[in-house]
Design a protein around this motif. Structure first.
Motif, PDB file in Angstrom:
ATOM      1  N   VAL A  93       0.968  -1.264  -0.006  1.00 56.90           N
ATOM      2  CA  VAL A  93      -0.380  -0.152   0.112  1.00 56.90           C
ATOM      3  C   VAL A  93       0.759   1.231  -0.224  1.00 56.90           C
ATOM      4  N   CYS A  94       0.518   1.682  -1.553  1.00 50.52           N
ATOM      5  CA  CYS A  94       2.055   2.808  -1.278  1.00 50.52           C
ATOM      6  C   CYS A  94       0.949   3.927  -0.664  1.00 50.52           C
ATOM      7  N   HIS A  95       2.800   5.108   0.216  1.00 50.58           N
ATOM      8  CA  HIS A  95       2.200   5.999   1.482  1.00 50.58           C
ATOM      9  C   HIS A  95       2.116   7.292   0.758  1.00 50.58           C
ATOM     10  N   GLN A  96       0.459   7.296  -0.041  1.00 50.25           N
ATOM     11  CA  GLN A  96      -0.392   8.815  -0.756  1.00 50.25           C
ATOM     12  C   GLN A  96      -1.049   8.064   0.248  1.00 50.25           C
ATOM     13  N   LEU A  97      -1.760   9.584   0.092  1.00 55.84           N
ATOM     14  CA  LEU A  97      -3.421  10.080   0.676  1.00 55.84           C
ATOM     15  C   LEU A  97      -3.995  11.459  -0.199  1.00 55.84           C
ATOM     16  N   HIS A  98      -5.006  11.065  -1.374  1.00 54.68           N
ATOM     17  CA  HIS A  98      -5.365  12.988  -1.583  1.00 54.68           C
ATOM     18  C   HIS A  98      -6.787  12.336  -1.416  1.00 54.68           C
ATOM     19  N   MET A  99      -7.003  13.324  -0.240  1.00 59.30           N
ATOM     20  CA  MET A  99      -8.039  13.857   0.083  1.00 59.30           C
ATOM     21  C   MET A  99      -8.639  15.233   0.359  1.00 59.30           C
TER      22      MET A  99
END
Length: 504
Positions: free
Chosen positions: A267-273
């Motif tokens: 799971v990539c350490h990327q967050l689009h929120m």
């Protein structure tokens, strides 16, 4: 009905198709499903030069001037249809769901109109329109069949969309999506994992889990921790190297999701929120059920668990009634949040939404001036954050079509695990023959720009992949519909025989 042309051997030639997609990732993924159905029905992709036998418009009703863009394009291609007997035009997606029969009234040369709830009907409607020699308009009020039951011709050889839910239970006053996509419907975990495995079997290395509010997944079958469990389950799929998801809602964001992101290696350490606004007053008017302090607390917790996480967002400028004080609150949150990038939008009226009827609609020049200030602030932050990456070793999944200057610089482009775009030199003694989209390379960042990174040194490693083989051969993965109907996590059950989405 016009007869099909024949080949030199006298056999009927296949009908060609082209799909033009507008809007969000959901629409892009729906277009993959449309392509899969058409190919199962005997159509073949057009070569891009000759006028195809069928053009499908998969439309969006969210973007500004969506109506004008569609009808202008339909008018532009009318002469092509007149010049090619038997050619068909179909219009689907959110704008079709909204405008319904109005489309054939304004553009009577359109043959088929279908909505967001019945994309599986397209081949049947096309055949019916040909047989009856009249337009077919079919708009359903509820989902006919979950899109996952339909075949899909994937756009990418190395990265795939996987829809985990459709629809939305929120009532954001600026958004028309719930009215056009309906209430949230969740797929069962076994179905999702079976589709992920099918993609990996085709060579896909990365999947992005899709939902209008992806982290509210599980609401339909009563498990509020289902999304975190799903992320962990994706970690057990052998050969799946990267997992992303979009877009989560801050109000539904839970600690277990952060733990799953941090503890599941693929799971990539990327967050689009999406933030939308930093003003609590505006958030209330938007009916966004969180406040700025809650939003920033989530970011703090994410960075505490994953210091290398890249966080991106959506922001709307100029919502009705937004004051200068409200806008300053947005700037303050952006300065504190330190987003790696942001999608910024100027508010514009969307007919059919509550916000369209609100008092306090702002003059265009006010919205424009605020928008420019926000963009400057975010660009400065993005550049500062990207400069911090210089000297860092990054792993890239090589991409296609993401570097507009590739032909001039001879660089290629790829996405780092945190989602950042990196233009790199595909050179060095460790390069195993040519580097292809879908291969995996490692390199060191040498320059940070506001919207991308550059790595001009020799590659540190190069791994050729099945996805790269497929990209080189021009092969796009084809997946059949998946329907298991089984709740629960763990290894997915054996995939049953494919279920066709059409009934010709």
């Amino acid at each position: 009905m016009e007869p099909r042309p024949r080949t030199l051997e006298g056999e009927m030639s296949a009908r060609t198709y082209q799909i033009r997609t507008f809007g969000c990732q959901m629409n892009v993924h729906d277009s993959e499903r449309l392509a899969g159905q058409l190919e199962d029905a005997g159509y073949v992709p057009g070569d891009g030069e000759a006028t195809p036998d069928l053009i499908v418009f998969n439309t969006c009703a969210v973007r500004e001037n969506a109506d004008n863009k569609l009808y202008g394009t339909l008018g532009h291609i009318r002469p092509q249809k007149t010049a090619k007997p038997g050619m068909q035009i179909a219009v689907g997606g959110c704008l079709a769901q909204k405008d319904r029969g109005e489309i054939v009234k304004r553009a009577p040369w359109v043959d088929v109109v279908f909505g967001t709830h019945n994309i599986g009907s397209l081949p049947t409607l096309l055949e019916r329109a040909r047989h009856n020699a009249e337009a077919e308009v079919e708009i359903l009020e509820a989902l006919e069949t979950f899109p996952s039951t339909l075949p899909a011709r994937r756009e990418s050889a190395y990265a795939g969309w996987v829809s985990i839910s459709v629809g939305c239970n929120n009532t954001c006053t600026f958004c028309i999506v719930p009215a056009l996509r309906g209430k949230e419907r969740d797929r069962r975990p076994g179905e999702i994992l079976a589709e992920v495995e099918a993609l990996v079997a085709e060579g896909v290395l990365e999947v992005t889990l899709l939902g209008q509010n992806v982290n509210s997944y599980g609401v339909e079958f009563g498990d509020r921790l289902a999304f975190g469990k799903l992320l962990r389950a994706c970690g057990s799929v052998e050969g799946l190297e990267r997992v992303r998801f979009t877009s989560p809602h801050p109000a539904a964001f839970t600690e277990d999701v952060i733990d799953a992101m941090a503890e599941t290696p693929n799971v990539c350490h990327q967050l689009h929120m999406p933030l939308q606004s930093g003003s609590d007053k505006v958030l209330r008017e938007m009916k966004r059920s969180y406040r700025s302090a809650r939003y920033l607390k989530i970011l703090d917790r994410v960075r505490e668990s994953m210091p290398d996480a890249a966080i991106t967002t959506d922001i709307i400028v100029g919502f009705p009634g937004e004051t200068e004080e409200d806008f300053q609150a947005t700037l303050d949150v952006v300065a504190q949040a330190r987003f790696s990038s942001a999608f910024t939008f100027q508010y514009s009226i969307r007919p059919g939404t509550p916000a369209a009827e609100m008092d306090g609609q702002l003059p265009k020049e006010v919205v424009q001036e605020r928008y420019e200030r926000l963009v400057k602030l975010q660009n400065d932050i993005s550049w500062e954050e990207n400069k911090k990456i210089v000297g860092r070793r990054v792993e890239l999944l090589v991409a296609s079509g993401e570097g507009r200057k590739d032909s001039e610089t001879h660089r290629m482009s790829g996405r780092a695990r945190d989602g950042r775009l990196v233009h790199f030199a595909p050179t060095g003694p460790l390069v195993d023959r040519s580097v292809r989209p879908g291969d995996v390379v490692e390199t060191v960042v040498t320059y940070g720009a506001p919207h991308h990174l550059v790595a001009d040194g020799d590659l540190l490693s190069h791994r050729r992949t099945k996805a790269g083989d497929n990209s080189e051969a021009g092969i796009r993965p084809k997946t059949n519909g998946v329907t298991l109907g089984l709740p629960g996590f763990g290894a997915p059950a054996v995939t049953p025989e494919p279920v066709s989405g059409c009934a010709l």
